[in-house]
Design a protein around this motif. Structure first.
Motif, short mmCIF file in Angstrom:
data_model
loop_
_atom_site.label_atom_id
_atom_site.label_comp_id
_atom_site.label_asym_id
_atom_site.label_seq_id
_atom_site.Cartn_x
_atom_site.Cartn_y
_atom_site.Cartn_z
N UNK A 14 0.85 -1.31 -0.02
CA UNK A 14 -0.15 0.04 -0.09
C UNK A 14 0.52 1.27 -0.26
N UNK A 15 2.16 1.19 0.21
CA UNK A 15 2.91 2.18 -0.13
C UNK A 15 4.44 2.04 -0.36
N UNK A 16 5.08 2.95 -0.96
CA UNK A 16 6.48 2.67 -1.17
C UNK A 16 7.43 3.17 -0.13
N UNK A 68 -0.76 9.80 -10.17
CA UNK A 68 0.28 9.15 -10.44
C UNK A 68 1.43 9.80 -10.41
N UNK A 69 1.33 11.35 -10.07
CA UNK A 69 2.29 12.29 -10.04
C UNK A 69 2.88 12.27 -8.47
N UNK A 70 2.18 11.98 -7.51
CA UNK A 70 2.07 11.78 -6.08
C UNK A 70 3.43 11.02 -5.72
N UNK A 71 4.48 11.74 -5.15
CA UNK A 71 5.54 11.15 -4.57
C UNK A 71 5.55 10.89 -3.20
N UNK A 72 4.81 11.59 -2.33
CA UNK A 72 4.68 11.54 -0.78
C UNK A 72 3.42 11.99 -0.35
N UNK A 73 2.91 11.02 0.69
CA UNK A 73 1.75 11.31 1.37
C UNK A 73 1.96 11.50 2.93
N UNK A 74 1.54 12.29 3.48
CA UNK A 74 1.31 12.07 4.93
C UNK A 74 -0.04 12.22 5.42
N UNK A 104 5.52 7.09 -1.44
CA UNK A 104 5.84 6.85 -0.01
C UNK A 104 4.93 7.60 0.87
N UNK A 105 4.49 6.91 1.94
CA UNK A 105 3.58 7.50 2.86
C UNK A 105 3.91 7.27 4.37
#
Length: 130
Positions: A14-16, A68-74, A104-105
């Motif tokens: 579910x994340x990288x 698909x351009x999202x590289x990071x989520x918090x 990445x999350x």
């Protein structure tokens, strides 16, 4: 965009672990589960996640970006037990709104969010390729 997966590490679900990207950077403030009129239509956790993700997609579009351009989520959650108990519903909502892109999350439990009805707040960094 390059997913960073060290050799021998188990693949996260579910994340990288990490993402490398080059291009126009887009920073999105924490989005909560209310609609564009600032009304909470959902009272359940997964419903608020779905709306927060839809809000993120709307802001991304303003920058010519897509999920698909999202590289990071918090993710900021007020109750980690509710978050964990909602994995299945969250996963379904995530895939329906964001697709099968897993940046990445980080998820953090917080004491409260500014809006009393909010159960989750999600902030995003995206990179639109050159």
């Amino acid at each position: 965009m390059e997913i960073l997966q060290p050799a021998g590490w188990p693949r996260p679900r579910g994340y990288s672990n990490g993402v490398a990207a080059r291009g126009k950077q887009v920073f999105i403030s924490g989005m909560i589960g209310w609609d564009p009129d600032c009304v909470f239509r959902a009272t359940d956790f997964a419903g608020q996640v779905r709306q927060a993700l839809a809000n993120i997609v709307a802001v991304l579009a303003e920058a010519g970006a897509r999920p698909e351009h999202i590289v990071r989520m918090t993710w900021y959650v007020v109750d980690k037990r509710v978050y964990m108990a909602s994995y299945e519903e969250i996963g379904k909502a995530y895939r329906e709104v964001m697709g099968r892109h897993f940046p990445a999350m980080t998820a953090v439990q917080v004491a409260a969010l500014i809006e009393d009805q909010a159960q989750v707040e999600i902030e995003v960094t995206a990179v639109v390729p050159d």
